[in-house]
Design an enzyme around this catalytic site. Structure first.
Site, PDB file in Angstrom:
ATOM      1  CG  ASP A  69      -0.543  -1.513   5.925  1.00 57.49           C
ATOM      2  OD1 ASP A  69      -0.832  -0.638   6.738  1.00 57.49           O
ATOM      3  OD2 ASP A  69       0.610  -1.940   5.760  1.00 57.49           O
ATOM      4  CB  THR A 102       0.657   3.564   6.808  1.00 56.43           C
ATOM      5  OG1 THR A 102      -0.382   2.593   6.759  1.00 56.43           O
ATOM      6  CG2 THR A 102       1.684   3.114   7.792  1.00 56.43           C
ATOM      7  CB  THR A 103      -4.108   5.038   4.658  1.00 55.26           C
ATOM      8  OG1 THR A 103      -3.858   3.653   4.762  1.00 55.26           O
ATOM      9  CG2 THR A 103      -4.735   5.340   3.330  1.00 55.26           C
ATOM     10  CG  ASP A 400      -1.573  -1.793  10.749  1.00 57.66           C
ATOM     11  OD1 ASP A 400      -0.376  -2.069  10.575  1.00 57.66           O
ATOM     12  OD2 ASP A 400      -2.253  -1.149   9.935  1.00 57.66           O
TER      13      ASP A 400
END
Length: 535
Positions: A69, A102-103, A400
């Protein structure tokens, strides 16, 4: 030291310790900042997509985290550089607002910086680049609206929601049982969702984990699980139709608050004192019984004597339950938390259809399940796994998935994943660039190139040759004007993401583009970096 003189000829200092401060100006400052931003993005590039790799981080006190994550990786990485800290905050804000992607947002910001560097070398002014990026991000934002689909679902037809959650989970370590976990996440969100107001309170979903068992044993409990057991081993392990008294006051004979001294000089006095205390406590227990409680959950503890008395009076009790858990139990059972013993009344009791204690394997660990509650607005996801790291990572993955389900309930538009949305935006931005005269045109074209970073990284991580794959998919999109073509990461044999059921939420993608552009604009505008002296 820089010395100057005032009108009376007295010297004064302008900048203290000037020669000890290091300073970067102009292009050097921008290049150093861009290099820092790119370095952070490079770390995360390899963990993008279903074939992305995991990172192992060791904290200073020796705790090991293995995660995929983006937000967690950057949180745990001890970043020193100020610009790199901006990238960390970028992924954190994506995590808080959307919960997923988020990546991707960091990879995108990194590639925007990379393109900006090329433009700076050509001598284009940073502000003009920033303006061009702003224009391009607006085009991309509107284009995403244009290619998005509305997604119809209801409380009975949850398949669309499950499919989207599966896309999120497929890039995580838990992808072998993503179907079950996605269903659990969706059911949990729908159990606490307010569909009229389109709102979901994720605080009502408690995620508990216990080492042991296998991932497939993960279950959704319509109720609360508390990591405690009954205070006395001989108390009943299963209570049906329980009426629960939830206390935050000490469940023991009252102790004087002030400093006191009791002189006991004979055995009789001691006996009287003890009997008095016992009588007090007996009355307290009787009070609970009179109100109709069949289980007491207490925030504080009680001593062994009290425990023994409770056992004799057949009143099961649980002690040392945390405040957050008490609140969730109160929400689930419809009870009221009682702060003073005198206020206990029948209408303040919570009701649960079944309270049972469950033990795991050969260990002494036991947990309390409070199920079949009057008001099952609070649910618990109970995760099992081989080791602690696995459980922690599953918790993050589920977080997530829960966020994605929540976003779909708030706004049910989706775009297709696998880099198809980025490629489509890139084509649209490239086409729009010709409409703008001036230097901004270069920046808009660079933005279009930068959007290709996500599909390129996906292809690279999946072991395909990145440039060939990307150009093939891009030409397919343009030829068939089909915005659903993406990178076939899982080697299914088709590039159409609609057939592969790979979806992402629209608001998540839009947020990614906006946040990445904002951070890059901010970094580009810095032209002077003054650092304190290094000791």
């Amino acid at each position: 030291m820089a010395l100057a003189f005032d009108e009376f000829g007295r010297p004064f200092i302008i900048l203290r310790e000037q020669e000890k401060k290091s300073r970067l100006r102009g292009l050097d400052a921008q290049k150093a900042n861009i290099a820092a931003g790119k370095a952070v993005a490079r770390i995360l590039r390899t963990s993008l997509g279903p074939k992305g790799m995991d990172k192992m981080l060791q904290s200073p006190d020796g705790d090991v985290t293995i995660t995929n994550d983006g937000a967690t990786i950057l949180e745990q990485m001890d970043v020193d550089n100020q610009i790199a800290k901006l990238m960390v905050e970028l992924s954190r804000s994506q995590d808080y607002e959307i919960g997923d992607g988020t990546t991707g947002v960091v990879v995108m910001a990194g590639s925007l910086l990379e393109q900006a560097e090329k433009l700076l070398e050509r001598g284009i002014h940073p502000i003009r680049i920033a303006e061009g990026y702003e224009l391009a991000s607006r085009i991309a934002f509107e284009h995403l609206e244009h290619i998005s689909h509305k997604f119809e679902f209801s409380a009975t037809n949850i398949e669309p929601l499950v499919q989207t959650c599966m896309t999120t989970l497929s890039s995580k370590i838990v992808n072998r049982c993503k179907r079950t976990l996605a269903e659990i996440a969706v059911k949990a969100v729908l159990a606490v969702a307010d569909l009229e107001r389109k709102d979901v309170n994720l605080d009502l979903i408690k995620v508990e984990g216990k080492v042991g068992g296998k991932l497939e044993d993960t279950e959704l409990v319509y109720g609360i699980i508390v990591d405690k057991d009954m205070s006395h081993p001989q108390m009943p392990k299963r209570i049906e139709d329980a009426k629960i008294a939830i206390l935050t006051c000490p469940f023991e004979p009252p102790k004087p608050k002030t400093k006191h001294k009791v002189d006991i000089d004979t055995v009789e006095k001691f006996q009287t004192l003890r009997e008095q205390e016992q009588k007090y406590f007996d009355e307290m227990v009787q009070k609970c019984k009179d109100v109709g409680a069949t289980l007491v959950i207490c925030q504080w503890g009680f001593d062994d004597e009290a425990n023994h008395l409770l056992m004799h009076r057949n009143l099961p009790a649980v002690r040392w339950v945390g405040g957050v858990e008490l609140e969730l139990i109160a929400i689930a059972t419809g009870g009221r938390i009682v702060p003073r013993f005198q206020e206990l009344s029948p209408e303040k009791l919570g009701k649960a259809g079944l309270v049972r204690e469950k033990s795991f394997g050969t260990t002494k660990d036991r947990m309390l399940y409070i199920e079949k509650c009057a008001n099952s607005r609070a649910v618990t996801i109970f995760i099992r796994g081989g080791n602690k790291m696995m459980i922690e990572e599953t918790k993050r993955s589920l977080h997530d998935a829960l966020c994605v389900a929540r976003n779909l309930i708030r706004n049910n538009s989706i775009v297709y994943g696998g880099g198809s949305a980025e490629i489509s935006c890139s084509v649209a931005v490239e086409a729009a660039a010709d409409r703008y005269p001036g230097v901004e045109q270069y920046a808009i074209r660079s933005f279009a190139d930068a959007l290709d970073a996500v599909p390129l990284a996906l292809a690279e991580n999946s072991g395909l040759s990145p440039i060939d794959t990307l150009t093939a998919v891009k030409s397919e999109q343009v030829k068939e004007s089909n915005p659903h073509c993406g990178i076939d990461c899982n080697d299914v044999g088709t590039n159409d993401m609609k057939e592969q059921n790979v979806f992402e939420t629209l608001i998540g993608k839009q947020q990614q583009i906006l946040l990445a552009t904002q951070v890059v604009k901010m970094i580009l505008k810095i032209d002077d970096v003054i650092l304190p002296s290094d000791y």
